[in-house]
Design a protein around this motif. Structure first.
Motif, PDB file in Angstrom:
ATOM      1  N   SER A   1       0.828  -1.199   0.000  1.00  0.00           N
ATOM      2  CA  SER A   1       0.000   0.000   0.000  1.00  0.00           C
ATOM      3  C   SER A   1       0.878   1.271   0.000  1.00  0.00           C
ATOM      4  O   SER A   1       0.639   2.200  -0.783  1.00  0.00           O
ATOM      5  CB  SER A   1      -0.942  -0.071   1.206  1.00  0.00           C
TER       6      SER A   1
ATOM      7  N   ALA B   1       4.667   5.535  -5.350  1.00  0.00           N
ATOM      8  CA  ALA B   1       4.796   5.562  -6.818  1.00  0.00           C
ATOM      9  C   ALA B   1       3.894   6.630  -7.427  1.00  0.00           C
ATOM     10  O   ALA B   1       4.182   7.173  -8.496  1.00  0.00           O
ATOM     11  CB  ALA B   1       4.472   4.185  -7.384  1.00  0.00           C
ATOM     12  N   ARG B   2       2.772   6.950  -6.729  1.00  0.00           N
ATOM     13  CA  ARG B   2       1.866   8.003  -7.230  1.00  0.00           C
ATOM     14  C   ARG B   2       2.183   9.357  -6.615  1.00  0.00           C
ATOM     15  O   ARG B   2       1.376  10.271  -6.690  1.00  0.00           O
ATOM     16  CB  ARG B   2       0.426   7.641  -6.850  1.00  0.00           C
ATOM     17  N   PHE B   3       3.327   9.450  -5.887  1.00  0.00           N
ATOM     18  CA  PHE B   3       3.742  10.669  -5.189  1.00  0.00           C
ATOM     19  C   PHE B   3       2.669  11.124  -4.196  1.00  0.00           C
ATOM     20  O   PHE B   3       2.419  12.299  -4.028  1.00  0.00           O
ATOM     21  CB  PHE B   3       4.076  11.796  -6.192  1.00  0.00           C
ATOM     22  N   LYS B   4       2.026  10.149  -3.550  1.00  0.00           N
ATOM     23  CA  LYS B   4       0.961  10.503  -2.597  1.00  0.00           C
ATOM     24  C   LYS B   4       1.269  10.012  -1.188  1.00  0.00           C
ATOM     25  O   LYS B   4       0.362   9.855  -0.368  1.00  0.00           O
ATOM     26  CB  LYS B   4      -0.361   9.891  -3.069  1.00  0.00           C
TER      27      LYS B   4
ATOM     28  N   ILE C   1       2.584   1.724  -3.429  1.00  0.00           N
ATOM     29  CA  ILE C   1       1.682   2.271  -4.461  1.00  0.00           C
ATOM     30  C   ILE C   1       1.502   3.781  -4.255  1.00  0.00           C
ATOM     31  O   ILE C   1       1.590   4.568  -5.192  1.00  0.00           O
ATOM     32  CB  ILE C   1       0.329   1.521  -4.463  1.00  0.00           C
ATOM     33  N   LYS C   2       1.331   4.184  -2.967  1.00  0.00           N
ATOM     34  CA  LYS C   2       1.171   5.623  -2.675  1.00  0.00           C
ATOM     35  C   LYS C   2       2.435   6.381  -3.083  1.00  0.00           C
ATOM     36  O   LYS C   2       2.359   7.462  -3.672  1.00  0.00           O
ATOM     37  CB  LYS C   2       0.927   5.826  -1.176  1.00  0.00           C
TER      38      LYS C   2
END
Ligand code: HEM
Length: 211
Positions: free
Chosen positions: A103, A109-112, A106-107
């Motif tokens: 999790s 990788a999305r710069f989140k 993924i965050k």
């Protein structure tokens, strides 16, 4: 007067370990490359660039490798003992689960993924635990390469002398991959660097990076 906006996030023992470990690992990798070059590790004649090696010749590379090995092992042993008994590992590296790593990955990788200066995210936790385990396996395989006759039982476990050589090489490669990723993350969030030197983090608004 105590600066109330700064908090201690890295204890002295962690900082001392971290920087001695970084010096020892770099010395081990560069002298290891010298040893690979001097023993023609690559059958096609490829060699690590001379400027990226330490020791000038086989004997010199081995001397650097052994000197750094003692620094690495003693430093790592003290860090592991302090980390286990002080609760540092429990507090900073756990809990971590495959789900939390996926999790956070993924965050990120999305710069989140907001960077938390006090608590490591799950990707950091997994990579720190992972690199420490890889360092231990690489040291053990190095012992097997050093004393293959005396450590036959260990050799059996690692697939003999050749197996230990392969494990040692793979370990070195994984450690280098960790260093590249680790330095890239420090470059993305440079405000993590000063606390790893001073121990303290100044809570300024501009430090709230998202990685
Ligand atoms: C060369 C091998 C290196 C290894 C194996 C390594 C490993 C680690 C580990 C295990 C931690 C977590 C420490 C703990 O809390 O117990 C850490 C944190 C950290 N390292 Fe390294 N490190 C290396 C090199 C470097 C270098 C060269 C730099 C900077 C130029 C650096 C900067 C940092 C920073 C800033 C943190 C804290 C990250 C944060 O607070 O988010 N490391 N490193």
């Amino acid at each position: 007067m105590q600066d109330k906006s700064s908090i201690k996030i890295h204890r002295l023992s962690v900082r001392v370990f971290h920087w001695l470990n970084a010096i020892a690992i770099v010395m081990m990798v560069l002298s290891g490359w010298q040893i690979y070059n001097a023993t023609q590790f690559w059958s096609d004649g490829w060699a690590f660039p001379a400027w990226a090696t330490l020791g000038d010749w086989l004997g010199g590379g081995i001397r650097w490798h052994f000197a750094a090995m003692w620094l690495l092992m003693i430093n790592l042993a003290v860090y592991l003992l302090i980390g286990l008994f002080s609760g540092h590992f429990k507090r900073r590296f756990f809990p971590v689960t495959p789900r939390s790593v996926t999790s956070d990955f993924i965050k990120a990788a999305r710069f989140k993924l907001p960077h938390d200066h006090v608590n490591y995210n799950s990707v950091q936790k997994a990579s720190y635990i992972g690199v420490l385990l890889v360092i231990i396996v690489t040291i053990v395989s190095g012992f097997e390469i050093w004393k293959p006759v005396q450590l036959q039982a260990l050799g059996w476990f690692m697939g003999g002398y050749e197996g230990a050589r392969r494990i040692h090489f793979i370990g070195m490669t994984l450690i280098c991959a960790f260093i590249v990723m680790h330095l890239a993350l420090v470059a993305i969030v440079p405000s993590t660097l000063i606390p790893m030197i001073t121990g303290k983090w100044r809570n300024k608004a501009e430090n709230n990076h998202v990685v």
